[in-house]
Design a protein around this motif. Structure first.
Motif, PDB file in Angstrom:
ATOM      1  N   HIS A  85       0.806  -1.364  -0.228  1.00 28.65           N
ATOM      2  CA  HIS A  85       0.035   0.022  -0.009  1.00 28.65           C
ATOM      3  C   HIS A  85       0.789   1.200  -0.188  1.00 28.65           C
ATOM      4  CE1 HIS A  85      -3.381   2.412   0.737  1.00 28.65           C
ATOM      5  NE2 HIS A  85      -2.826   3.091   1.879  1.00 28.65           N
ATOM      6  N   GLU A  86       1.964   1.205   0.869  1.00 22.71           N
ATOM      7  CA  GLU A  86       2.873   2.609   0.944  1.00 22.71           C
ATOM      8  C   GLU A  86       3.464   2.654  -0.413  1.00 22.71           C
ATOM      9  OE1 GLU A  86       5.411   1.566   4.039  1.00 22.71           O
ATOM     10  OE2 GLU A  86       3.734   2.329   5.685  1.00 22.71           O
ATOM     11  N   ILE A  87       4.066   1.559  -1.081  1.00 25.41           N
ATOM     12  CA  ILE A  87       4.675   1.759  -2.283  1.00 25.41           C
ATOM     13  C   ILE A  87       3.494   2.322  -3.574  1.00 25.41           C
ATOM     14  CG2 ILE A  87       5.718   0.552  -4.351  1.00 25.41           C
ATOM     15  CD1 ILE A  87       7.038  -1.357  -1.972  1.00 25.41           C
ATOM     16  N   GLN A  88       2.483   1.669  -3.467  1.00 25.73           N
ATOM     17  CA  GLN A  88       1.343   2.215  -4.329  1.00 25.73           C
ATOM     18  C   GLN A  88       1.097   3.601  -4.248  1.00 25.73           C
ATOM     19  OE1 GLN A  88      -1.713  -0.597  -3.866  1.00 25.73           O
ATOM     20  NE2 GLN A  88      -1.184  -2.019  -5.224  1.00 25.73           N
ATOM     21  N   LYS A  89       0.933   3.918  -2.904  1.00 26.60           N
ATOM     22  CA  LYS A  89       0.559   5.637  -2.591  1.00 26.60           C
ATOM     23  C   LYS A  89       1.759   6.191  -2.948  1.00 26.60           C
ATOM     24  CE  LYS A  89      -0.936   8.246   1.216  1.00 26.60           C
ATOM     25  NZ  LYS A  89      -1.274   8.312   2.554  1.00 26.60           N
ATOM     26  N   GLU A  90       3.071   6.039  -2.932  1.00 27.03           N
ATOM     27  CA  GLU A  90       4.158   6.793  -3.382  1.00 27.03           C
ATOM     28  C   GLU A  90       4.406   6.842  -4.813  1.00 27.03           C
ATOM     29  OE1 GLU A  90       8.990   7.133  -2.756  1.00 27.03           O
ATOM     30  OE2 GLU A  90       7.809   5.726  -1.489  1.00 27.03           O
ATOM     31  N   LEU A  91       3.843   5.619  -5.523  1.00 28.50           N
ATOM     32  CA  LEU A  91       3.996   5.678  -7.140  1.00 28.50           C
ATOM     33  C   LEU A  91       2.692   6.561  -7.502  1.00 28.50           C
ATOM     34  CD1 LEU A  91       4.514   1.910  -7.852  1.00 28.50           C
ATOM     35  CD2 LEU A  91       5.893   3.768  -8.717  1.00 28.50           C
ATOM     36  N   SER A  92       1.734   6.833  -6.630  1.00 29.85           N
ATOM     37  CA  SER A  92       0.668   7.626  -7.271  1.00 29.85           C
ATOM     38  C   SER A  92       1.082   9.152  -7.027  1.00 29.85           C
ATOM     39  CB  SER A  92      -0.499   7.289  -6.492  1.00 29.85           C
ATOM     40  OG  SER A  92      -1.632   8.047  -6.583  1.00 29.85           O
TER      41      SER A  92
ATOM     42  N   ILE B 124      -6.357  16.648 -12.566  1.00 33.57           N
ATOM     43  CA  ILE B 124      -6.062  16.253 -11.273  1.00 33.57           C
ATOM     44  C   ILE B 124      -6.086  14.872 -11.020  1.00 33.57           C
ATOM     45  CG2 ILE B 124      -6.628  18.540 -10.272  1.00 33.57           C
ATOM     46  CD1 ILE B 124      -9.063  17.417  -9.102  1.00 33.57           C
ATOM     47  N   SER B 125      -5.373  14.545  -9.953  1.00 39.12           N
ATOM     48  CA  SER B 125      -5.529  12.937  -9.704  1.00 39.12           C
ATOM     49  C   SER B 125      -6.816  12.539  -9.280  1.00 39.12           C
ATOM     50  CB  SER B 125      -4.438  12.776  -8.564  1.00 39.12           C
ATOM     51  OG  SER B 125      -4.769  13.133  -7.348  1.00 39.12           O
ATOM     52  N   GLY B 126      -6.963  10.993  -9.180  1.00 38.14           N
ATOM     53  CA  GLY B 126      -7.977  10.476  -8.907  1.00 38.14           C
ATOM     54  C   GLY B 126      -8.414  10.915  -7.523  1.00 38.14           C
ATOM     55  N   GLY B 127      -7.573  10.626  -6.557  1.00 33.26           N
ATOM     56  CA  GLY B 127      -7.858  10.994  -5.108  1.00 33.26           C
ATOM     57  C   GLY B 127      -8.377  12.615  -4.904  1.00 33.26           C
TER      58      GLY B 127
END
Length: 899
Positions: free
Chosen positions: A427-434, A810-813
């Protein structure tokens, strides 16, 4: 408004559900169709009696007669209670307010309660639902839908769609009044034709009046002529009736006289016959004296025959009794031996019955033992197989379930900890990639702007040199490349960790397939089966002893029955003869009866001899002689009966002769009356025809007059209608002028409801308010955005650290954050800025996994709204909840699961 509690009974699938609501975020969890959304609908029903069913009766649980919804809530610091009940035929509503420690009635009745709630909340049901209730997919729609679709959606929330509906419905009203205007104009154009028609009708009226006057004179003359003929006709009618009456009476008397003559003739014949029958009776009487003697002689003969039969029967019975007594004496010893042996067999049979069940019970126990042994072996085999599979999964060599359980108690927590740590790293790596992806998008935008503007800074708009421009582009490009390198490293690391996670997931999946509970159940089953087999063996040992005794008894019974079979024939012969002898009766009684019969026979023969002497003549064929004399006696009796009518016939003969004379005198008097009337039938018929002709002519004249009067009345009515229509012409003209003015007003009102009227004004007024409320939420959510703008189509533009951006940039979030803030901004505007409650129905529906997680993270941080109720089946939302309410459904009934 803050909701405190909700109690629903027989509402849709909820039989009896009570919910305490707290402040903060309350999650209503449950599967599809469990009855979650029905809770939100119950809140809407309690406040405004609004629901989604086609008929209100469909809210009542199937099979029930009454449903109720009771809700308690707080508004402006005061506590209120609402109760609404419904049956198939009636409804009840009551609203209370809390004063001190008790609730006191405030208003009652559906309409009064709804009105009180609207005044208290300062909004109606539609506005409340648009403000507080966020429907399924609304947040996703604010992101995904086209600008036109978003405009329509926001317009619906603001109530603009009702203005559009009113604008369309106004056209129907306008068309209706335009049709009325055309009809009025048509009526006014036909005014000249009406005046011509009126003149024509009046001329016809005058002509009819003249013609009716002429007919009245003719009718009066015809009435005088008819009356003269009628007087003459009435005199002849009276004579004719009298003539017909006398003629009818004359015919009747003639017929009566003829009938009397026939009756007299018949009576004369009957008296002649009676004289002949008297002579015949005198001849029959002497011959009937022998009949009674012959009948007595026949009766005594029959009696003699019956006594001889009885004598013969008694002699046979006495011979049978003597023979049966000898047989009984010969077979009595065999009868006694058979009875003793039979008693012995019955005693042994009773003893056998006491042990008979032992053999069947032994067979049952043996069969049960085989089944239990098979079941125990099957459980042992399953235990060995399960243990072998577990060893294969874990790569171990345990020989007992206890060893396996001890190993799993330490291994499973270690595996779960590793899996949790790996998931967190992913989850942390996916968040950092995003984040890196978004940063690169943000860095590419100024590079594009620098390449376009060339000599001006895209942010501060100051003039820059080509070197400075190149330096900025190079710095941005360097950052992008560094981010790409970092992203590639992270992707490799992510693949490695995901492979580890996949391996751990596989191990966990395999371990979860190991069911220690079933293994223990197998072992418990084996232990119980062993105990049952021991019990069965003990019972079988006891039963075998009883079976040995049973076999000895069966051997004795077989020997006794063989002896019985040897003497059975003589025993049965004794029983048969004894029964026959008992049925024959007492020998002395039969002997006495035989003596009595012999005495009766001697007396009877003497009587028969006496009767034969009295009869005298030969009696060789006695029955035929008796039949002949009885027939003669019947004829004699019949003739005596007929002679009884002689006096009555003589009396009737005299009365008939008298009536004949009286009838002849009456006929003579009637003939005199007919002559005196002097009635002529032809003259009478001629007068009647003349009267009918005059009467018919009078009726024709009267009918013609009635027809003319009817036509005159119809024309008079038409004249009045035409005069009324002409009089109303001025009214139509005035009505037309008023209608033209009214149509102008309706067109003006319709234009007000149109897109360029109130709709546009409402959008222009609401747009800056929504922007203001959404901007305030940016600050309270700690978003990086500084401002938001909505154009006329409600297309969104936001301003952040990188400047102006649309939703697509803008991003999805970030899209989720903006959509949530915008929807809550609309809610703030609709509620007047005093928002305490919001209800979300499946807010994560239609969102992909990434956006769903972003929305959940936002809801976790949300503390700006005192009370939030979320209906969902998404278990990820549980992390955001202060309170979790779980709804389940069994056999069609929804209920709250106790936590």
């Amino acid at each position: 408004m803050i909701i405190e509690s909700l109690h629903i009974k027989n509402f849709k699938s909820h039989r009896d559900t009570y919910i305490d609501f707290d402040t903060g975020i309350s999650i209503i969890m449950g599967g599809n169709g469990a009855g979650k959304s029905s809770i939100l609908e119950a809140i809407s029903f309690a406040l405004f009696k609004q629901h989604t069913s086609k008929k209100i009766d469909q809210l009542i649980t199937i099979g029930q007669k009454r449903m109720s919804v009771e809700m308690r809530f707080i508004v402006n610091g005061r506590k209120y209670s609402i109760l609404r009940e419904r049956t198939k035929t009636s409804s009840k509503a009551l609203m209370k307010v809390k004063e001190g420690d008790q609730f006191h009635p405030l208003v009652s009745g559906d309409r009064q309660v709804t009105t009180e709630v609207q005044e208290l909340l300062e909004m109606d049901g539609d506005l409340f639902l648009n403000a507080v209730y966020v429907r399924q997919g609304e947040i996703a729609d604010l992101i995904e839908k086209t600008p036109a679709e978003k405009k329509e959606m926001i317009g619906r929330l603001l109530g603009i769609d009702s203005l559009e509906k009113a604008w369309k419905n106004m056209k129907i009203v306008l068309d209706k009044y335009k049709d009325k205007k055309l009809r009025l104009e048509g009526k006014i154009e036909s005014f000249a034709e009406l005046k011509e028609e009126l003149n024509s009708k009046k001329e016809q009226e005058d002509n009819f009046k003249i013609e009716i006057k002429t007919l009245n004179r003719e009718i009066e003359e015809k009435i005088i002529e008819t009356k003269l003929i009628q007087e003459k006709k009435e005199i002849l009618d009276k004579r004719g009736l009298e003539f017909e009456k006398n003629q009818t009476l004359l015919n009747s008397k003639e017929q009566f006289r003829e009938q009397l003559e026939k009756t007299k003739k018949d009576l004369d014949w009957q008296l002649t016959e009676i004289t002949r029958k008297e002579q015949e009776i005198d001849k029959l009487k002497p011959k009937l004296s022998r009949l009674e003697v012959l009948k007595s002689l026949e009766e005594k003969g029959k009696e003699l025959k019956n006594l001889n039969k009885d004598k013969e029967r008694l002699i046979n019975i006495l011979n049978d009794i003597e023979r049966f007594e000898k047989i009984l004496t010969d077979n009595e010893p065999y009868y006694n031996d058979y009875s003793l042996l039979n008693n012995d067999v019955n005693s042994l049979q009773y003893a056998k019955d006491q042990f008979e069940g032992s053999r069947v019970l032994s067979q049952q126990y043996t069969a049960r033992k085989l089944k239990v042994e098979a079941k125990m072996n099957e459980a042992l085999e399953k235990t060995r197989d399960a243990l072998e599979k577990s060893n294969h999964i874990l790569n171990t060599h345990f020989t007992s379930v206890e060893e396996l359980e001890t190993h799993l108690s330490t291994f499973k927590p270690q595996l779960e900890a590793k899996l949790q740590k790996t998931s967190k790293n992913v989850h942390e790596i996916q968040k950092e990639l995003s984040n890196l992806q978004v940063k690169n998008q943000d860095l590419e935008k100024p590079i594009d702007e620098l390449e376009q503007v060339k000599d001006r800074c895209p942010i501060c708009k100051s003039t820059i040199t080509p070197e400075k421009r190149y330096e900025l582009i190079n710095d941005y490009q360097t950052d992008i490349e560094a981010n790409i390198v970092r992203s590639n490293d992270l992707k490799e690391k992510l693949m490695e960790i995901e492979a580890q996670k996949e391996n751990l997931d596989l191990q966990q999946s395999k371990i979860q397939s190991i069911n220690l509970g079933i293994l223990k159940e197998y072992l418990n089953s084996v232990e119980e089966d062993n105990k049952e087999i021991e019990s069965i063996n003990s019972n079988l040992k006891e039963l075998q002893e009883k079976i040995n005794i049973l076999e000895g008894i069966e051997k004795d019974i077989k020997v006794k029955k063989s002896q019985i079979d040897g003497i059975k024939g003589k025993y049965e012969n004794y029983i048969s003869v004894k029964g026959s002898l008992e049925s024959l009766g007492d020998i002395e009684e039969h002997s006495s009866h035989l003596n009595e019969i012999n005495t009766s026979l001697r007396d009877l023969k003497k009587k028969i001899s006496v009767l034969m002497d009295i009869a005298g003549e030969s009696i060789e064929n006695l029955p035929e002689e008796i039949v002949y004399l009885e027939e003669m006696n019947q004829k004699y009796q019949r003739l005596l009966g007929e002679l009884t009518q002689k006096d009555a016939l003589i009396k009737r003969q005299k009365e008939t002769e008298k009536l004949i004379q009286e009838t002849l005198e009456e006929i003579e008097d009637i003939n005199k009356n007919i002559v005196e009337l002097k009635y002529n039938e032809k003259s009478h018929e001629r007068v009647k025809n003349e009267w009918n002709l005059k009467n018919e002519e009078l009726n024709q004249l009267t009918g013609k007059k009635q027809l003319l009067n009817g036509q005159l009345d119809q024309i008079s009515i038409s004249i009045k209608e035409l005069e009324s229509k002409i009089e109303s012409f001025q009214k139509y003209k005035k009505e037309l002028n008023n209608l033209k003015d009214f149509l102008k007003l309706l067109n003006f009102i319709r234009d007000l409801y149109g897109k360029d009227g109130v709709q546009k004004d409402l959008r222009n007024i609401s747009r800056p308010l929504i922007e203001e409320k959404t901007r305030e939420l940016f600050e309270r959510f700690n978003f990086e955005y500084s401002d938001i703008k909505l154009d006329e189509d409600y297309d969104v533009t936001i301003y952040g650290p990188t400047g102006e951006s649309s939703l697509d940039m803008i991003s999805g979030g970030e899209k989720i954050a903006v959509a949530l803030a915008l929807r809550l901004g609309i809610t703030q505007v609709l509620s007047g800025g005093n928002l305490e409650l919001i209800m979300l129905d499946e807010p994560t529906i239609h969102l992909d996994a990434y956006r769903r997680q972003e929305l959940i993270d936002l809801l976790k941080k949300m503390s700006i709204i005192p009370q939030m109720v979320i209906v969902t089946h998404d278990t990820d939302l549980e992390d955001a909840a202060d309170n979790i309410l779980r709804i389940e459904k069994e056999k069609g009934t929804s209920f709250l699961v106790e936590s």
